[in-house]
Write a protein that holds these residues in place. Structure first.
Motif, PDB file in Angstrom:
ATOM      1  N   UNK A 137     -18.469  -9.808 -23.777  1.00 41.65           N
ATOM      2  CA  UNK A 137     -19.713 -10.096 -23.715  1.00 41.65           C
ATOM      3  C   UNK A 137     -20.629  -9.253 -24.589  1.00 41.65           C
ATOM      4  N   UNK A 138     -21.337 -10.235 -25.160  1.00 45.10           N
ATOM      5  CA  UNK A 138     -22.423  -9.653 -26.414  1.00 45.10           C
ATOM      6  C   UNK A 138     -23.651  -9.555 -25.534  1.00 45.10           C
ATOM      7  N   UNK A 139     -23.917  -8.520 -25.050  1.00 48.78           N
ATOM      8  CA  UNK A 139     -25.148  -8.234 -24.213  1.00 48.78           C
ATOM      9  C   UNK A 139     -26.317  -7.729 -25.159  1.00 48.78           C
ATOM     10  N   UNK A 140     -27.243  -8.515 -25.145  1.00 47.34           N
ATOM     11  CA  UNK A 140     -28.611  -8.175 -25.654  1.00 47.34           C
ATOM     12  C   UNK A 140     -29.738  -8.089 -25.085  1.00 47.34           C
ATOM     13  N   UNK A 152     -24.258 -18.896 -24.379  1.00 49.61           N
ATOM     14  CA  UNK A 152     -23.752 -19.456 -25.559  1.00 49.61           C
ATOM     15  C   UNK A 152     -22.554 -18.931 -26.161  1.00 49.61           C
ATOM     16  N   UNK A 153     -21.663 -19.537 -26.666  1.00 43.32           N
ATOM     17  CA  UNK A 153     -20.296 -19.092 -27.538  1.00 43.32           C
ATOM     18  C   UNK A 153     -21.009 -18.644 -28.603  1.00 43.32           C
ATOM     19  N   UNK A 154     -20.367 -17.346 -29.162  1.00 44.69           N
ATOM     20  CA  UNK A 154     -20.685 -16.811 -30.404  1.00 44.69           C
ATOM     21  C   UNK A 154     -19.687 -17.050 -31.226  1.00 44.69           C
ATOM     22  N   UNK A 157     -19.107 -14.196 -26.119  1.00 45.97           N
ATOM     23  CA  UNK A 157     -20.112 -15.032 -25.402  1.00 45.97           C
ATOM     24  C   UNK A 157     -21.480 -14.325 -25.498  1.00 45.97           C
ATOM     25  N   UNK A 158     -22.473 -14.748 -25.716  1.00 45.14           N
ATOM     26  CA  UNK A 158     -23.584 -14.251 -25.652  1.00 45.14           C
ATOM     27  C   UNK A 158     -24.194 -13.860 -24.213  1.00 45.14           C
ATOM     28  N   UNK A 159     -24.665 -12.842 -23.880  1.00 45.22           N
ATOM     29  CA  UNK A 159     -25.322 -12.460 -22.532  1.00 45.22           C
ATOM     30  C   UNK A 159     -26.941 -11.945 -22.751  1.00 45.22           C
ATOM     31  N   UNK A 160     -27.713 -12.519 -22.346  1.00 45.12           N
ATOM     32  CA  UNK A 160     -29.049 -12.205 -22.381  1.00 45.12           C
ATOM     33  C   UNK A 160     -29.689 -12.012 -21.109  1.00 45.12           C
TER      34      UNK A 160
END
Length: 307
Positions: A3-6, A60-62, A79-82
């Motif tokens: 998880x790419x948490x932004x 979305x997929x990164x 996957x991007x997690x905002x």
């Protein structure tokens, strides 16, 4: 799953692998293994709940990163997690930190997580300067590049085959202060020595033949290394030493009319086996970036359709 948490500032959450685990002390994007018959999204939601105590809305997929650690292999799906409910906290004994992606040192990350950071850092468009520019156009291109950087250009390949390498380096040096201020990256075509001399903010785009002679990364982590690729073998070499690759020709081009285009299905299959972000090159325009993204690519690179 990763998880790419932004957060609202654009900072990303990193977790440190605790003592006793494989690659202990290195940092990674939070996540974990899928259970049997579990979908990607459901598995990532579960892992982030168990690891961080949050209810995530997966975006979305990164990038998907195939990787091997000795005799162990994995496919890391980022996957991007905002958006999420709750405040991320350490539930597995791991240290956590929020960092500006541009300021993260790749050396602190586990090897499989480095391509994820690069995919997060890199833009969707990668312009390349035209091949037919004479050295008399030096000043015009200095002004054009400065204007483009001021208007959001963040990655550009300075490829001037009619110029001496010293002249290309001089142009890079002339726009480098503004590029550094704006966070833009200038790449030289095949000129590793020039990139080393100019330092931070200047990288190199390796030619396919250069990849075959590499035994180590040619630049420090803070300087980008791209690779020009045309098949699966070259992409595999790029995955070992480069931060990203271009793959061409995806479509037919005016500059290489005799070359057989790969097409989007072949591009997608090659990207799935690559462990670096990949730009589609050949017959691309800036408007094709979303098509490339849907095929698993980082975006598009090009010449005629980008200036």
């Amino acid at each position: 799953m990763a998880g790419v948490l932004l957060d609202a500032r654009g900072h990303v959450l990193l977790a440190q692998r605790p003592p006793g685990k494989h690659l202990a002390g290195l940092w990674e994007f939070p996540g974990g293994k899928l259970d049997a018959d579990e979908t990607a999204v459901a598995g990532l939601v579960r892992e982030l709940r168990e690891e961080l105590g949050i209810e995530a809305e997966v975006g979305e997929p990164l990038i998907r990163v195939p990787w091997r650690y000795g005799d162990r292999s994995l496919l890391l799906d980022a996957r991007v997690v905002r958006s999420w409910q709750g405040e991320p906290m350490s539930l597995d004994g791991q240290a956590l930190q929020w960092r500006d992606p541009a300021a993260v040192d790749l050396a602190m990350l586990s090897p499989a997580d480095r391509p994820i950071l690069r995919a997060l850092q890199l833009p969707a468009r990668y312009p390349i300067t035209p091949a037919d520019v004479s050295v008399e156009a030096f000043e015009a291109w200095r002004l054009l590049l400065l204007e483009a950087i001021e208007h959001g250009l963040r990655l550009v390949l300075l490829r001037f085959p009619l110029w001496a390498p010293e002249q290309v380096r001089e142009l890079a040096a002339a726009v480098l202060p503004v590029a550094r201020e704006r966070g833009a990256q200038l790449l030289l075509s095949g000129d590793v020595a020039g990139a080393l001399a100019l330092g931070h903010g200047v990288g190199v785009q390796l030619k396919a033949l250069q990849l075959t002679s590499l035994h180590e990364r040619p630049l420090p982590w803070e300087q980008l290394v791209g690779a020009s690729c045309h098949d699966q073998t070259e992409l595999a070499r790029a995955s070992a030493w480069a931060d990203f690759a271009t793959l061409s020709p995806v479509s037919s081009t005016a500059t290489h009319p005799a070359a057989t285009p790969l097409g989007w299905p072949v591009f997608q299959s090659m990207v799935e086996a690559a462990a670096v972000p990949v730009y589609a090159l050949g017959g691309m325009t800036a408007a094709d970036a979303e098509v490339a993204r849907r095929a698993g690519g980082q975006g598009v690179a090009g010449i005629r359709g980008f200036w």
